[in-house]
Motif scaffolding. Sequence first.
Motif, mmCIF file in Angstrom:
data_model
loop_
_atom_site.group_PDB
_atom_site.id
_atom_site.type_symbol
_atom_site.label_atom_id
_atom_site.label_comp_id
_atom_site.label_asym_id
_atom_site.label_seq_id
_atom_site.Cartn_x
_atom_site.Cartn_y
_atom_site.Cartn_z
ATOM 1 N N LYS A 79 -0.702 6.900 -11.404
ATOM 2 C CA LYS A 79 -0.853 5.336 -10.545
ATOM 3 C C LYS A 79 -0.245 4.077 -11.591
ATOM 4 O O LYS A 79 -0.498 3.952 -12.461
ATOM 5 N N GLN A 118 -2.423 7.081 -2.184
ATOM 6 C CA GLN A 118 -3.076 6.154 -2.223
ATOM 7 C C GLN A 118 -3.477 4.950 -3.421
ATOM 8 O O GLN A 118 -4.626 5.192 -4.233
ATOM 9 N N PHE A 119 -2.402 3.951 -3.459
ATOM 10 C CA PHE A 119 -2.694 3.310 -4.633
ATOM 11 C C PHE A 119 -2.038 1.785 -3.854
ATOM 12 O O PHE A 119 -1.461 1.723 -2.712
ATOM 13 N N ASP A 129 0.453 -1.370 -0.065
ATOM 14 C CA ASP A 129 -0.215 0.313 0.276
ATOM 15 C C ASP A 129 0.714 0.882 0.057
ATOM 16 O O ASP A 129 1.910 0.751 0.680
ATOM 17 N N ASN A 130 0.178 2.240 -1.156
ATOM 18 C CA ASN A 130 1.243 3.314 -0.661
ATOM 19 C C ASN A 130 0.213 4.556 -0.192
ATOM 20 O O ASN A 130 -0.351 4.929 -0.913
ATOM 21 N N ALA A 131 0.516 4.787 0.828
ATOM 22 C CA ALA A 131 0.109 6.057 1.198
ATOM 23 C C ALA A 131 0.421 7.438 0.735
ATOM 24 O O ALA A 131 -0.832 8.341 1.163
ATOM 25 N N ARG A 132 1.464 7.882 -0.160
ATOM 26 C CA ARG A 132 0.759 8.809 -0.253
ATOM 27 C C ARG A 132 0.412 9.689 -1.475
ATOM 28 O O ARG A 132 -0.330 10.482 -0.951
#
Length: 156
Positions: free
Chosen positions: A129, A34-35, A29-32
């Motif tokens: 993304k 959102q993907f 999960d990529n928090a920055r």
Amino acid sequence: MARPVTLATFALLLFASVSARADLWTTYDNARFQFAVCYPPDLLHPARELQNGDGQIFTTSDGLTEMRAFAGIDDRGPATIMADVAATLSGPSGRVTSSTMRPGWFAMSGRNGQKVFYTKVVLRGDVFKAFWIAYPEFQANIFDAVAARLSHCFRG
């Protein structure tokens, strides 16, 4: 000409059937941006995070396969981004063998030397993304299925 089977290749073949099981995959999960994308942790291992929290690089134990999941800002439009991705992944001597473009996303696959690549890019305004995976042609029997699953579980 037959290619010798190395211990690493044998291990990948042994674990290929295990990797097909959905319950054995994990999610990055990529928090920055959102993907998220799932991946088989028995085959692909987090190698390092990209600058500024933009994404993650994954590799196999033998170092022959690499996957990148990343995002960024690019307002040049889908066609330009797709052309740049194609040029980057195929290199000067490779080629894109299949591509699909739909509103909000595109995907492509092809060859660059002895490597096979697959990518999917989701576009949301000026944010892209993406993930791509590149693997040796002789391991396509394993990683073609992995790439297909990555495409379905990629959320942007």
